[in-house]
Design a protein around this motif. Structure first.
Motif, PDB file in Angstrom:
ATOM      1  N   ASN A 299       0.849  -1.185   0.000  1.00 36.88           N
ATOM      2  CA  ASN A 299       0.000   0.000   0.000  1.00 36.88           C
ATOM      3  C   ASN A 299       0.899   1.255   0.000  1.00 36.88           C
ATOM      4  OD1 ASN A 299      -1.066   2.212   1.891  1.00 36.88           O
ATOM      5  ND2 ASN A 299      -2.911   1.123   1.225  1.00 36.88           N
ATOM      6  N   ASN A 300       0.546   2.213  -0.852  1.00 37.20           N
ATOM      7  CA  ASN A 300       1.418   3.384  -1.029  1.00 37.20           C
ATOM      8  C   ASN A 300       1.680   4.142   0.273  1.00 37.20           C
ATOM      9  OD1 ASN A 300       1.216   2.601  -3.647  1.00 37.20           O
ATOM     10  ND2 ASN A 300       0.572   4.591  -4.442  1.00 37.20           N
ATOM     11  N   ASP A 301       0.624   4.387   1.027  1.00 39.24           N
ATOM     12  CA  ASP A 301       0.799   5.162   2.265  1.00 39.24           C
ATOM     13  C   ASP A 301       1.692   4.410   3.250  1.00 39.24           C
ATOM     14  OD1 ASP A 301      -0.736   7.126   1.221  1.00 39.24           O
ATOM     15  OD2 ASP A 301      -2.603   6.466   2.191  1.00 39.24           O
ATOM     16  N   ASP A 302       1.485   3.097   3.331  1.00 38.84           N
ATOM     17  CA  ASP A 302       2.288   2.294   4.266  1.00 38.84           C
ATOM     18  C   ASP A 302       3.758   2.329   3.858  1.00 38.84           C
ATOM     19  OD1 ASP A 302      -0.037   1.713   5.511  1.00 38.84           O
ATOM     20  OD2 ASP A 302      -0.220  -0.338   4.725  1.00 38.84           O
ATOM     21  N   LEU A 304       5.371   4.684   2.118  1.00 39.78           N
ATOM     22  CA  LEU A 304       5.978   5.991   2.378  1.00 39.78           C
ATOM     23  C   LEU A 304       6.183   6.241   3.861  1.00 39.78           C
ATOM     24  CD1 LEU A 304       4.940   8.933   0.129  1.00 39.78           C
ATOM     25  CD2 LEU A 304       6.868   7.389   0.002  1.00 39.78           C
ATOM     26  N   ALA A 305       5.194   5.813   4.648  1.00 40.51           N
ATOM     27  CA  ALA A 305       5.314   6.003   6.102  1.00 40.51           C
ATOM     28  C   ALA A 305       6.509   5.201   6.614  1.00 40.51           C
ATOM     29  CB  ALA A 305       4.017   5.558   6.791  1.00 40.51           C
ATOM     30  N   ASN A 328      10.016  11.686  -2.209  1.00 43.81           N
ATOM     31  CA  ASN A 328       9.010  12.664  -1.821  1.00 43.81           C
ATOM     32  C   ASN A 328       8.565  13.494  -3.013  1.00 43.81           C
ATOM     33  OD1 ASN A 328       8.782  11.873   0.727  1.00 43.81           O
ATOM     34  ND2 ASN A 328      10.247  13.356   1.566  1.00 43.81           N
ATOM     35  N   TYR A 331       6.762  11.080  -5.375  1.00 45.07           N
ATOM     36  CA  TYR A 331       5.482  10.628  -4.861  1.00 45.07           C
ATOM     37  C   TYR A 331       4.432  11.749  -4.866  1.00 45.07           C
ATOM     38  CZ  TYR A 331       2.176   7.865  -2.284  1.00 45.07           C
ATOM     39  OH  TYR A 331       1.059   7.170  -1.935  1.00 45.07           O
ATOM     40  N   GLU A 335       0.798  11.371  -6.428  1.00 43.61           N
ATOM     41  CA  GLU A 335      -0.419  11.683  -5.696  1.00 43.61           C
ATOM     42  C   GLU A 335      -1.297  12.666  -6.448  1.00 43.61           C
ATOM     43  OE1 GLU A 335      -1.531  10.572  -2.102  1.00 43.61           O
ATOM     44  OE2 GLU A 335      -0.890   9.220  -3.684  1.00 43.61           O
TER      45      GLU A 335
END
Ligand SMILES: NC(=O)c1ccc[n+]([C@@H]2O[C@H](COP(=O)([O-])OP(=O)(O)OC[C@H]3O[C@@H](n4cnc5c(N)ncnc54)[C@H](OP(=O)(O)O)[C@@H]3O)[C@@H](O)[C@H]2O)c1
Length: 398
Positions: A299-302, A304-305, A328, A331, A335
């Motif tokens: 998952n993209n958010d996971d 990056l986090a 960053n 991405y 986004e």
């Protein structure tokens, strides 16, 4: 300095120690009889020559061009300096003696600030324009598809070759802004009599026949190859369905050279040297998997986090690379959603009679690149891919 007895063309080339410039130099040596005056940043002529030859042989490991090296004339200088850093006599002789100029030199660091890029990219283009005007020499300016600025992320828009000033913004896109301003300067100089053509390459990858690419020989490492390295090293990725252009360097070089040699037909025109069959980042990951690499999608958010919190763990420590350093920026663009389409119809039609076409970004092309990367030891073969990175939780992270 110039050989006027034989009917050879004299070409002035900047950026010949770069990814594109070196392949352009090879193309000139293998397909024309021209002498090539290369402006090179170096301490002396010998160092300049050594750098040129080192880069040439990356694309020409069989050294087919060796017997033609006498036609390469290094000139120590800098595009951002007055008179290009040349002596007055060399500068005026150059202006009078060359019959084509190809300006490929630029600072291409996408993270560099506008002031850091300005002198070389915008100032340098102005300097090259003045040389061309002085000698009435036609100019090919190597620009970039990024002149579209933030329109690059707008999939409602189709950038035509004739488009330039769309009122586009260049927020966080200093490099693109300098290419845009350089194009404007070239257009403006047209009013003072400059004969010009502009090419806008996409993301320049290796040679479509041999896969060759200067992985370590240029000052700035190729970002796209760092993406591939990071994918194979970590075996983990996010997803991005947007276009990710793959423009083979041999296509960009052949097309650019043809356009400037045929300036009578192509004057005052701009050409899109992007791949008419764009790939996506996800498509590149698919090809790597087909080639045999293990790559897991997250998952993209996971993803990056995990990266931001130093939880993407690789070989006993948080994973960082040139690619993740740029993520960053990359991405934020993903986004934003869209990806602009570049019109290539005019370019394709213009190049068709010369038999110049871009290799499609398909399995054959990508496997040719991967083979080269394995052969040069840049990537391990798929059966020797190491342990994948893992995402650790804060409590278990060391
Ligand atoms: N690579 C891409 O994907 C891409 C895409 C679109 C457009 N372009 C454009 O294509 C052109 C070539 O890019 P590239 O990928 O070949 O870049 P590169 O590999 O970084 O090469 C840049 C070249 O410019 C030279 N240069 C930089 N600053 C200079 C200065 N002040 N004076 C003289 N020479 C200088 C470098 O010399 P040193 O060896 O001394 O550093 C090098 O030869 C650029 O105009 C770029 O904007 C590239």
């Amino acid at each position: 300095m110039f050989n006027t007895e034989q009917r050879v063309e004299n070409i002035f080339l900047t950026g010949a120690t770069g990814v594109l410039g070196a392949r352009l130099l090879l193309e000139i040596l293998l397909t024309t009889e021209a002498c090539v005056y290369c402006l090179v940043r170096a301490n002396d002529q010998q160092e300049a020559r050594n750098r040129l030859i080192e880069l040439l042989y990356v694309y020409d490991p069989q050294r087919r061009c060796q017997s033609q090296l006498w036609r390469v004339i290094p000139m120590v200088g800098d595009v951002s300096a007055p008179l290009l850093g040349l002596s007055e006599s060399d500068y005026y002789e150059l202006a009078q003696g060359v019959d084509r100029v190809i300006h490929s030199a630029a600072g291409v660091n996408l993270l560099a600030s506008y002031p850091a890029l300005f002198d070389t990219n915008v100032g340098g283009t102005h300097n090259i324009i003045e040389l061309c005007l002085l000698g009435k020499v036609p100019l090919l300016y190597i620009s970039s598809f990024t002149v579209a600025g933030r329109q690059l992320f707008n999939d409602d828009y189709r950038l035509k070759e004739s488009d330039l000033d769309l009122g586009q913004s260049f927020k966080h896109m200093s490099y693109a802004r300098t290419k845009f301003e350089s194009e404007l300067a070239v257009h403006e100089a047209g009013k003072r009599g400059l004969r010009w053509a502009i090419t806008r390459p996409g993301n320049i990858w290796g040679d479509s026949v041999t896969g060759c690419y200067p992985l370590t020989e240029t000052r700035l490492k190729g970002l796209y190859y760092e993406v591939i390295r990071a994918l194979v090293e970590t075996g983990i990725t996010f997803s991005a369905p947007q276009n990710f252009d793959v423009s083979p360097v041999d296509y960009v070089a052949r097309a650019s050279l043809h356009i400037i040699l045929e300036i009578d037909r192509f004057a005052s025109q701009t050409f899109h040297l992007t791949n008419p069959t764009p790939l996506s980042y996800d498509g590149i990951v698919d090809f790597l998997q087909q080639y045999g690499y293990r790559i897991k999608r997250m998952n993209n958010d996971d993803y990056l986090a995990a990266l931001a919190e130093n939880r993407l763990w690789f070989q006993g420590k948080p994973y960082h690379s040139q690619f993740t350093g740029m993520l960053n920026l990359f991405y934020a663009n993903i986004e934003q959603g869209g990806s602009l389409l570049l019109d290539t119809e005019f370019t394709e039609q213009s190049l068709l009679p010369a038999g110049i076409a871009c290799a499609p970004s398909d399995c054959r092309l990508m496997f040719c690149y991967f083979d080269y990367l394995v052969q040069r030891g840049f990537l391990p073969p798929p059966d020797q891919q190491g342990a994948m990175a893992e995402v650790v939780t804060l409590t278990t992270s060391r």
